[in-house]
Design an enzyme around this catalytic site. Structure first.
Site, PDB file in Angstrom:
ATOM      1  NE  ARG A 123      -7.203   4.512   5.532  1.00 28.33           N
ATOM      2  CZ  ARG A 123      -6.718   5.570   5.937  1.00 28.33           C
ATOM      3  NH1 ARG A 123      -6.974   6.213   6.999  1.00 28.33           N
ATOM      4  NH2 ARG A 123      -5.842   6.196   5.170  1.00 28.33           N
ATOM      5  NE  ARG A 180      -1.223  12.012   7.820  1.00 28.61           N
ATOM      6  CZ  ARG A 180      -1.151  13.252   8.177  1.00 28.61           C
ATOM      7  NH1 ARG A 180      -2.323  13.934   8.551  1.00 28.61           N
ATOM      8  NH2 ARG A 180      -0.108  13.887   7.957  1.00 28.61           N
ATOM      9  NE  ARG A 217       0.539  10.515  10.254  1.00 31.57           N
ATOM     10  CZ  ARG A 217       0.281   9.317   9.231  1.00 31.57           C
ATOM     11  NH1 ARG A 217      -0.933   9.023   9.632  1.00 31.57           N
ATOM     12  NH2 ARG A 217       0.828   9.173   8.483  1.00 31.57           N
ATOM     13  N   PRO A 218       2.074  16.944  11.198  1.00 33.87           N
ATOM     14  CG  PRO A 218       3.695  18.101  12.262  1.00 33.87           C
ATOM     15  CD  PRO A 218       2.951  16.765  12.548  1.00 33.87           C
ATOM     16  CB  CYS A 220      -4.830  10.769  11.502  1.00 34.44           C
ATOM     17  SG  CYS A 220      -3.614   9.752  12.060  1.00 34.44           S
ATOM     18  CB  ILE A 248       7.535   7.009  14.443  1.00 35.85           C
ATOM     19  CG1 ILE A 248       8.636   6.223  14.685  1.00 35.85           C
ATOM     20  CG2 ILE A 248       7.274   7.861  13.464  1.00 35.85           C
ATOM     21  CD1 ILE A 248       9.642   6.890  14.029  1.00 35.85           C
ATOM     22  CG  ASP A 267       3.408   1.606   9.980  1.00 37.13           C
ATOM     23  OD1 ASP A 267       3.344   1.892   8.674  1.00 37.13           O
ATOM     24  OD2 ASP A 267       3.218   2.401  10.339  1.00 37.13           O
ATOM     25  CE  LYS A 290      -1.706   1.653   3.948  1.00 40.48           C
ATOM     26  NZ  LYS A 290      -1.428   2.947   4.429  1.00 40.48           N
ATOM     27  CG  ASN A 291       2.312   2.722   3.466  1.00 41.52           C
ATOM     28  OD1 ASN A 291       1.084   2.999   3.190  1.00 41.52           O
ATOM     29  ND2 ASN A 291       2.582   2.238   4.630  1.00 41.52           N
TER      30      ASN A 291
END
Ligand code: EPZ
Length: 427
Positions: free
Chosen positions: A403, A93, A122-123, A117, A332, A310, A22-23
């Site tokens: 997702r 995002r 998460r800027p 989120c 993180i 993750d 996915k990423n």
């Protein structure tokens, strides 16, 4: 609303194939905006996030076809509308990854700020600072980023040296895509080294970009005038692979995770072995076995090649079953322990102090109704449900799971799990 119902207590056995990453797929689909031609991405997982990004590409004016394992982004037939609205960006995002490509190619763009989120604020300040270093003029207006190229009519970005204040995956990806079409050379320092960043650079170079050093902390990009479309099959999803590997270990099973990219999982595999699990390459995959008791292991998440954030929630479930105390530190994201209170409902014994969770092992977990809060937290609840005895587990709000995990209940059933999706479950 869908829920996943699991009757646990069975060791997982057999083989399961990992889907595409996915990423990796998300940023690669955004690179299609860097070329006017038709691009084809293969080995694409059937996920909610992929469909959200396809919807965004269509909104931008690119006809996009999601097929069985493929996404085809057709050649431009009408001017692209460089604007990503809040309605789409709020769903995912990663939509912010259209910012770099649209600005680099069209000299102007309007993208909704993604907002925070469940796992953190998460800027995207690093994304914006990097684009400003390349000459962009950036304004924030009512929740939108309005960016233009260096000159009055927008115009082309220029190369620059930029050092990230903090290691950011999508920040590195956004600036790499922007720099690919900038005038001159860009050097990015303190970059993310994730395999997905390397995969993105690989595709950009296939399109005619000139990128060196992806996968290291220093990336050099020689801008080019134009990029070609691509036809590419993406790598396997290391986080999906890791999730199945932990599920096998937690249920004391024996599973061959086909296509698992062992070379991308070292920071995680060493901890799985330290916990007493067998982890061995086999064919194009990895076999995970567990026979004896689980040993407690301390884990601190870190950027790649460290222990992936993750995988933190999933690994925590394993430590819930270990003989003794383990300490899990999340470095993180500032709010990535949402699964702890749900695991406690299943009998886990976990104390949270700031960004540290102290896990005291318990003999087993018991089934309960629990609530998914984010993608990886929901994966940890699935693993807890597979382990839990005495009652069934209902995981609510599984849209989080959809997702990032393709056909997870079918894949688990293929390994002998008693799992089903129930629709119309109470919220
Ligand atoms: C990517 O998110 C992944 N998402 C995440 O996976 C993953 O958890 C994360 O990298 C870390 O590995 C995708 O690739 C689509 P970051 P990203 O920017 O890029 C701070 C999943 O489960 N930061 O590397 O958004 C930030 O707040 C998802 O699949 C700034 O301060 O993460 C965080 O604390 C979840 N300013 C840290 O850096 C910035 O401009 C790392 O975030 C950017 C980031």
């Amino acid at each position: 609303m869908d829920a996943i119902r699991i009757r646990g207590g069975r060791p997982l056995r057999g083989r399961v194939r990992v889907s595409g990453a996915k990423n990796a797929a998300l940023p690669i689909l955004c690179t299609t905006l860097l070329s006017a031609g038709e691009s084809l991405l293969r080995n694409v997982p059937n996920l909610r996030d992929i469909n959200t990004l396809a919807a965004l590409l269509r909104f931008l004016g690119r006809e996009t076809e999601v097929g069985e394992g493929t996404v085809r982004v057709h050649a431009e037939t009408e001017p692209v509308r460089p604007e990503a609205p809040y309605e789409l960006v709020k769903q995912m995002r990663a939509s912010v990854l259209v910012l770099g490509p649209l600005l680099a190619r069209f000299g102007r763009v309007k993208v909704s700020l993604p907002g925070g989120c469940a796992i953190g604020a998460r800027p995207i300040d690093q994304h914006l600072k990097g684009l400003e270093a390349m000459g962009a003029h950036i304004e924030l207006d009512r929740g939108y980023v309005i960016a233009k190229g260096p000159d009055a009519s927008g115009g082309r970005l220029h190369g620059a040296d930029f050092c990230f204040d903090i290691i950011t995956v999508t920040g590195t990806e956004n600036l790499m895509m922007a720099a690919a079409l900038a005038k001159g050379r860009t050097t990015l320092l303190n970059c993310a080294r994730e395999p997905e960043v390397e995969e993105l650079a690989h595709v950009l170079n296939k399109m005619g970009a000139r990128i060196q050093g992806a996968g290291s902390s220093q990336i050099r990009i020689e801008g080019v005038d134009e990029l070609e479309p691509f036809d590419h099959a993406i790598v396997a999803d290391r986080i999906e692979a890791g999730t199945f590997m932990v599920a096998a270990a937690a249920t004391a099973g024996d599973v061959l995770v086909e296509g698992a990219p062992m070379e991308h999982l070292e920071g995680f595999v060493s901890k799985l072995r330290a916990a007493g699990c067998g982890v061995a390459r086999e064919g194009d995959g990895v076999r995970v076995t567990r026979v004896g008791p689980l040993r407690p292991v301390d884990v601190t998440t870190a950027p790649y090649p460290g222990f992936p954030t993750d995988m933190q929630a999933q690994f925590m479930v394993l430590m819930c079953l270990a003989e003794g105390k383990s300490v899990i530190t999340e470095t993180i994201f500032e709010n990535r322990f949402m699964h702890v209170s749900e695991l406690a409902r299943m009998g886990a014994d976990i104390e949270v102090r700031g960004n540290t969770a102290i896990v005291h092992g318990v003999p087993t977990l018991s089934g309960a109704s629990v609530m998914a809060t984010d993608l990886r937290a929901s994966a940890s609840l699935v693993i807890a449900g597979l382990v839990a005895t005495s009652h069934e587990t209902d995981i609510l709000r599984v849209y989080h799971l959809d997702r990032g995990y393709e056909h997870i209940e079918q894949k688990l059933a293929g390994l002998g799990a008693d799992v089903e999706r129930v629709t119309g479950a109470p919220l």
